[in-house]
Design a protein around this motif. Structure first.
Motif, PDB file in Angstrom:
ATOM      1  N   ILE A  50      65.615  21.149  32.322  1.00  0.00           N
ATOM      2  CA  ILE A  50      65.691  22.161  31.412  1.00  0.00           C
ATOM      3  C   ILE A  50      64.469  23.049  31.285  1.00  0.00           C
ATOM      4  O   ILE A  50      64.524  23.994  30.555  1.00  0.00           O
ATOM      5  CB  ILE A  50      66.174  21.681  30.091  1.00  0.00           C
ATOM      6  CG1 ILE A  50      65.150  20.621  29.321  1.00  0.00           C
ATOM      7  CG2 ILE A  50      67.517  21.176  29.843  1.00  0.00           C
ATOM      8  CD1 ILE A  50      65.357  20.287  27.957  1.00  0.00           C
ATOM      9  N   ILE A  51      63.509  22.772  32.209  1.00  0.00           N
ATOM     10  CA  ILE A  51      62.079  23.383  32.004  1.00  0.00           C
ATOM     11  C   ILE A  51      61.705  23.579  33.341  1.00  0.00           C
ATOM     12  O   ILE A  51      61.843  22.967  34.281  1.00  0.00           O
ATOM     13  CB  ILE A  51      60.932  22.573  31.257  1.00  0.00           C
ATOM     14  CG1 ILE A  51      60.455  21.468  32.098  1.00  0.00           C
ATOM     15  CG2 ILE A  51      61.234  22.151  29.880  1.00  0.00           C
ATOM     16  CD1 ILE A  51      59.255  20.976  31.571  1.00  0.00           C
ATOM     17  N   LEU A  52      61.111  24.514  33.432  1.00  0.00           N
ATOM     18  CA  LEU A  52      60.465  25.054  34.834  1.00  0.00           C
ATOM     19  C   LEU A  52      59.071  24.770  34.858  1.00  0.00           C
ATOM     20  O   LEU A  52      58.091  25.354  34.507  1.00  0.00           O
ATOM     21  CB  LEU A  52      60.693  26.838  35.055  1.00  0.00           C
ATOM     22  CG  LEU A  52      60.152  27.236  36.496  1.00  0.00           C
ATOM     23  CD1 LEU A  52      61.151  26.549  37.431  1.00  0.00           C
ATOM     24  CD2 LEU A  52      60.391  28.577  36.536  1.00  0.00           C
ATOM     25  N   ALA A  53      58.710  23.438  35.381  1.00  0.00           N
ATOM     26  CA  ALA A  53      57.416  22.882  35.540  1.00  0.00           C
ATOM     27  C   ALA A  53      57.356  22.265  36.640  1.00  0.00           C
ATOM     28  O   ALA A  53      58.211  21.276  36.932  1.00  0.00           O
ATOM     29  CB  ALA A  53      56.758  22.284  34.387  1.00  0.00           C
ATOM     30  N   ILE A  54      56.156  22.173  37.482  1.00  0.00           N
ATOM     31  CA  ILE A  54      56.005  21.181  38.782  1.00  0.00           C
ATOM     32  C   ILE A  54      55.910  19.900  38.173  1.00  0.00           C
ATOM     33  O   ILE A  54      56.606  19.001  38.911  1.00  0.00           O
ATOM     34  CB  ILE A  54      54.595  21.782  39.242  1.00  0.00           C
ATOM     35  CG1 ILE A  54      54.803  23.078  39.878  1.00  0.00           C
ATOM     36  CG2 ILE A  54      54.374  20.778  40.116  1.00  0.00           C
ATOM     37  CD1 ILE A  54      53.496  23.691  40.570  1.00  0.00           C
ATOM     38  N   ASN A  55      55.113  19.544  37.115  1.00  0.00           N
ATOM     39  CA  ASN A  55      55.256  18.082  36.543  1.00  0.00           C
ATOM     40  C   ASN A  55      55.627  17.909  35.196  1.00  0.00           C
ATOM     41  O   ASN A  55      54.816  18.113  34.487  1.00  0.00           O
ATOM     42  CB  ASN A  55      53.781  17.498  36.934  1.00  0.00           C
ATOM     43  CG  ASN A  55      53.922  15.894  36.706  1.00  0.00           C
ATOM     44  OD1 ASN A  55      55.021  15.274  36.540  1.00  0.00           O
ATOM     45  ND2 ASN A  55      52.630  15.492  36.773  1.00  0.00           N
TER      46      ASN A  55
END
Length: 390
Positions: A50-55
């Motif tokens: 649900i999030i756009l994050a690499i880590n």
């Protein structure tokens, strides 16, 4: 005077430095209109989905809901029959410097006997995820029993490439997109052999090889001419897979243009059908999976950005716009870390120690497909009880 002014300036700088930074929208957070659940079937929200994050491990996920359990990597819940109802569900994402994103939705728990006594016909349209036939089979199995309506699936595909009379059937074909169902009039010869490389079953091909979309013709062949009660569409992986940052907006625009056309054609032949549009599923957790399938042709991160953006566009387009077109939250209830295929491989040619690597970028394992089937089931049961949130 100079000393006094200097002291004042220093105090001002100190006060500014001591203020807690409050970043906003540092990561893109994306929730569907609702999370649907049915007693005795597990439902999850995997935070990485649900999030756009690499880590995602760099963040804390704080869920506020009367039901379920907030774990390290997911919120998880198995309702009881007594849990029927609608609940507030919200999440706060916290980074090193404080809150970076917040969002809220609704948790809808539908009665397990929803739809009992009714008769329900379903058409599932999709790509290779549907062609695998695992999640349609899971849906069929869940819909059997005395707490469900009489249930029928229609389509020209199914287990082993053939529909089962009064059993599992669908219209899912590997590699297909929204546009393929609108325009594919013949086999391509160069790629997959029949039955996968075939004309769209929705097209009537004239003597000049031109295709005319004829949904009624399709229904005459598959459902005695009757429209289905529900049409479920699980497309988008192939449409958006190869997009890049510099063309993603135009790509999404073209996808939605084809989606509008296909939905409009379905509506002509099934004016009262409820159409469920599945959000695009996330890919495997590891770059190893994408490297196995696509060599140096695609990264997990680029696919994740593409998938996340298309889902944003779909959420903006379909949420609350048409009460007969409702999104299915297929993007949240899929364990991309543990429910994708793996293989045991040596560390490298100089080290024979075996490790486990994911080896499929966008196709889940049987357990992952099962989670997709659970999501479809919960959505359908909510629809049968008029519990869907547009």
């Amino acid at each position: 005077m100079r000393i006094t002014a200097l002291i004042v300036a220093c105090l001002a700088l100190l006060a500014t430095a001591q203020e807690s930074p409050k970043p906003s929208n540092a990561v893109s957070l994306q929730l569907p209109q609702a999370i649907y659940a049915v007693p005795n079937v597990e439902i999850n929200v995997y935070f990485d989905n649900i999030i756009l994050a690499i880590n995602p491990d760099n963040y804390v996920f704080d869920v506020d809901c009367r039901k379920g359990t907030n774990q390290q990597k997911r919120w998880t819940y198995v309702p009881t029959p007594e849990d029927k109802g609608t609940y507030d569900w919200s999440i706060t994402v916290i980074g090193q410097q404080g809150i970076v994103a917040e969002a809220k939705t609704k948790l809808v728990v539908t009665a397990e006997d929803s739809g009992v006594g009714k008769s329900t016909t379903v058409l599932i349209v999709g790509d290779s995820l549907t062609n695998a036939t695992v999640y349609p089979t899971r849906l069929f199995e869940l819909m059997k029993g005395d707490k469900n309506p009489a249930f029928r699936m229609i389509g020209t595909n199914g287990p082993g490439g053939k529909p089962q009379p009064e059993g599992v059937a669908h219209e899912g074909w590997g590699g297909w997109t929204w546009g393929t169902f609108l325009y594919k009039t013949k086999a391509s010869k160069a790629v997959n052999p029949p039955p996968y490389d075939r004309p769209s079953a929705f097209l009537k091909i004239d003597e000049n090889g031109q295709g005319i979309f004829d949904f009624q013709m399709y229904l005459d062949k598959t459902n005695n001419g009757n429209p289905p009660d529900f049409i479920m569409v699980q497309l988008g992986v192939n449409d958006v897979f190869a997009a890049k940052d510099d063309n993603i907006e135009n790509t999404c625009k073209a996808i939605m243009n084809n989606a509008d056309k296909l939905i409009a054609e379905f509506r002509k032949g099934a004016p009262n059908a409820l159409i469920g549009v599945g959000l695009v599923t996330p890919g495997a957790k590891s770059q190893d999976a994408f490297g196995e399938n696509y060599k140096c042709g695609q990264t997990r991160w680029q696919y994740k950005k593409n998938q996340h953006r298309l889902n944003q566009v779909m959420l903006e387009k379909f949420s609350g716009k048409d009460p007969k077109v409702i999104l299915i939250p297929t993007s949240i209830n899929l364990d991309c870390e543990n429910n994708y295929p793996t293989r045991h491989d040596v560390v490298n040619l100089g080290n024979n120690q075996k490790i486990t690597r994911q080896n499929n970028g966008v196709h889940p394992s049987a357990a992952g497909y099962r989670q997709m089937g659970d999501t479809y089931y919960a959505w359908l049961k909510a629809a049968l009880n008029n519990d869907l949130i547009p």
